[in-house]
Design a protein around this motif. Structure first.
Motif, PDB file in Angstrom:
ATOM      1  N   MET A  38       6.677   1.622  37.729  1.00 30.16           N
ATOM      2  CA  MET A  38       8.034   2.096  37.496  1.00 30.16           C
ATOM      3  C   MET A  38       9.047   1.113  38.079  1.00 30.16           C
ATOM      4  O   MET A  38      10.136   0.952  37.544  1.00 30.16           O
ATOM      5  N   LEU A  39       8.667   0.424  39.156  1.00 34.65           N
ATOM      6  CA  LEU A  39       9.590  -0.478  39.839  1.00 34.65           C
ATOM      7  C   LEU A  39       9.371  -1.943  39.470  1.00 34.65           C
ATOM      8  O   LEU A  39      10.193  -2.791  39.818  1.00 34.65           O
ATOM      9  N   GLN A  51      20.340   5.203  30.036  1.00 31.63           N
ATOM     10  CA  GLN A  51      21.146   5.603  31.191  1.00 31.63           C
ATOM     11  C   GLN A  51      20.507   6.754  31.960  1.00 31.63           C
ATOM     12  O   GLN A  51      20.571   6.795  33.180  1.00 31.63           O
ATOM     13  N   THR A  52      19.874   7.664  31.245  1.00 29.04           N
ATOM     14  CA  THR A  52      19.237   8.796  31.933  1.00 29.04           C
ATOM     15  C   THR A  52      18.071   8.322  32.784  1.00 29.04           C
ATOM     16  O   THR A  52      17.875   8.808  33.894  1.00 29.04           O
ATOM     17  N   GLU A  53      17.317   7.350  32.271  1.00 34.43           N
ATOM     18  CA  GLU A  53      16.196   6.818  33.038  1.00 34.43           C
ATOM     19  C   GLU A  53      16.694   6.049  34.260  1.00 34.43           C
ATOM     20  O   GLU A  53      16.114   6.132  35.345  1.00 34.43           O
ATOM     21  N   LEU A  57      15.735   7.141  38.067  1.00 32.39           N
ATOM     22  CA  LEU A  57      15.118   6.198  38.999  1.00 32.39           C
ATOM     23  C   LEU A  57      15.978   6.054  40.250  1.00 32.39           C
ATOM     24  O   LEU A  57      15.474   6.079  41.373  1.00 32.39           O
ATOM     25  N   TRP A  58      17.297   5.915  40.072  1.00 26.19           N
ATOM     26  CA  TRP A  58      18.182   5.775  41.233  1.00 26.19           C
ATOM     27  C   TRP A  58      18.140   7.021  42.109  1.00 26.19           C
ATOM     28  O   TRP A  58      18.102   6.921  43.336  1.00 26.19           O
ATOM     29  N   MET A  59      18.150   8.194  41.496  1.00 24.65           N
ATOM     30  CA  MET A  59      18.107   9.435  42.285  1.00 24.65           C
ATOM     31  C   MET A  59      16.790   9.555  43.034  1.00 24.65           C
ATOM     32  O   MET A  59      16.756  10.006  44.187  1.00 24.65           O
ATOM     33  N   SER A  60      15.697   9.141  42.405  1.00 26.09           N
ATOM     34  CA  SER A  60      14.397   9.169  43.085  1.00 26.09           C
ATOM     35  C   SER A  60      14.410   8.225  44.279  1.00 26.09           C
ATOM     36  O   SER A  60      13.936   8.574  45.368  1.00 26.09           O
ATOM     37  N   LEU A  61      14.952   7.041  44.076  1.00 23.31           N
ATOM     38  CA  LEU A  61      15.046   6.092  45.193  1.00 23.31           C
ATOM     39  C   LEU A  61      15.975   6.620  46.275  1.00 23.31           C
ATOM     40  O   LEU A  61      15.699   6.470  47.468  1.00 23.31           O
ATOM     41  N   ARG A  62      17.065   7.247  45.874  1.00 22.54           N
ATOM     42  CA  ARG A  62      17.990   7.811  46.850  1.00 22.54           C
ATOM     43  C   ARG A  62      17.312   8.889  47.676  1.00 22.54           C
ATOM     44  O   ARG A  62      17.471   8.942  48.900  1.00 22.54           O
ATOM     45  N   ASP A  63      16.521   9.741  47.011  1.00 20.35           N
ATOM     46  CA  ASP A  63      15.792  10.783  47.740  1.00 20.35           C
ATOM     47  C   ASP A  63      14.804  10.171  48.720  1.00 20.35           C
ATOM     48  O   ASP A  63      14.647  10.659  49.841  1.00 20.35           O
ATOM     49  N   ARG A  64      14.142   9.087  48.293  1.00 16.76           N
ATOM     50  CA  ARG A  64      13.198   8.410  49.190  1.00 16.76           C
ATOM     51  C   ARG A  64      13.929   7.783  50.378  1.00 16.76           C
ATOM     52  O   ARG A  64      13.425   7.774  51.487  1.00 16.76           O
ATOM     53  N   MET A  65      15.138   7.281  50.147  1.00 12.20           N
ATOM     54  CA  MET A  65      15.878   6.621  51.231  1.00 12.20           C
ATOM     55  C   MET A  65      16.430   7.619  52.233  1.00 12.20           C
ATOM     56  O   MET A  65      16.815   7.235  53.325  1.00 12.20           O
ATOM     57  N   LYS A  77      12.184  -0.835  48.440  1.00 15.48           N
ATOM     58  CA  LYS A  77      13.328  -1.449  49.121  1.00 15.48           C
ATOM     59  C   LYS A  77      13.992  -2.498  48.234  1.00 15.48           C
ATOM     60  O   LYS A  77      15.223  -2.546  48.123  1.00 15.48           O
ATOM     61  N   LYS A  78      13.176  -3.339  47.584  1.00 16.71           N
ATOM     62  CA  LYS A  78      13.726  -4.369  46.702  1.00 16.71           C
ATOM     63  C   LYS A  78      14.453  -3.740  45.518  1.00 16.71           C
ATOM     64  O   LYS A  78      15.545  -4.171  45.139  1.00 16.71           O
ATOM     65  N   ALA A  79      13.852  -2.701  44.935  1.00 12.22           N
ATOM     66  CA  ALA A  79      14.470  -2.043  43.782  1.00 12.22           C
ATOM     67  C   ALA A  79      15.780  -1.375  44.182  1.00 12.22           C
ATOM     68  O   ALA A  79      16.787  -1.477  43.469  1.00 12.22           O
ATOM     69  N   ALA A  80      15.809  -0.701  45.306  1.00  7.68           N
ATOM     70  CA  ALA A  80      17.026  -0.022  45.763  1.00  7.68           C
ATOM     71  C   ALA A  80      18.130  -1.044  46.016  1.00  7.68           C
ATOM     72  O   ALA A  80      19.288  -0.833  45.637  1.00  7.68           O
TER      73      ALA A  80
END
Length: 171
Positions: A38-39, A51-53, A57-65, A77-80
């Motif tokens: 995915m990353l 745009q939805t994808e 992805l951003w929301m998933s990364l935000r939740d992980r952060m 980390k690189k993707a975020a």
């Protein structure tokens, strides 16, 4: 704390626009690392993703952060970082011929302005009488008689400036 950037605002708006009335719990997304496929190559795929994808992805990364950052994988980390600060959207590199286009259109605008100005001057009538040197000198005399601007202007004792005169003498 999430940074409020135009990219995240756009992603958030896209997510809001596509939400349905059913609530999807996202708590599970924050406990597991996002998959490497995915990353992978997110830098190359980001612009082409729907745009939805992108928002998901951003929301998933935000939740992980929101959790301990030591638990984030290097890929996450690189993707975020790339999603937040990468060269996409308004930070994308300018097209290679942009400078040439700007110079060309600026020169074209100046040329068109010059042509319009010249055309108007060519068909304009003569200068009004008030623009003659004689009229302006008569205006100076009138202002002296009326004692206009007695402290600093034409009406002051011993005034030696040019006053209202701005035109050259007629031939």
């Amino acid at each position: 704390m999430m940074m409020r950037t135009p990219a995240t605002s756009l992603l958030r708006a896209g997510l809001r626009a596509t939400r349905t009335t059913t609530a999807v719990p996202r708590a599970a997304a924050s406990t597991h690392a996002l998959s490497n496929p995915m990353l992978a190559n997110i830098e190359k795929r980001w612009e082409g993703m729907p745009q939805t994808e992108q928002a998901e992805l951003w929301m998933s990364l935000r939740d992980r952060m929101k959790e301990n950052w030591a638990e984030l994988t290097v890929q996450e980390k690189k993707a975020a970082y790339w999603i937040a600060f990468g060269a996409h959207g308004p930070r994308a590199a300018a097209p290679p011929d942009e400078g040439r286009k700007v110079a060309l259109y600026t020169a074209l605008g100046i040329f068109v302005s010059f042509v319009a100005f010249s055309t108007m001057r060519m068909f304009a009538g003569p200068s009004p009488d008030t623009m003659s040197r004689e009229w302006q000198e008569a205006s100076n005399e009138y202002l002296k008689e009326q004692r206009a601007e007695p402290l600093t202007g034409v009406g002051r004792e011993g005034y030696s400036g040019k006053g209202m005169v701005q035109s050259p003498p007629k031939h």
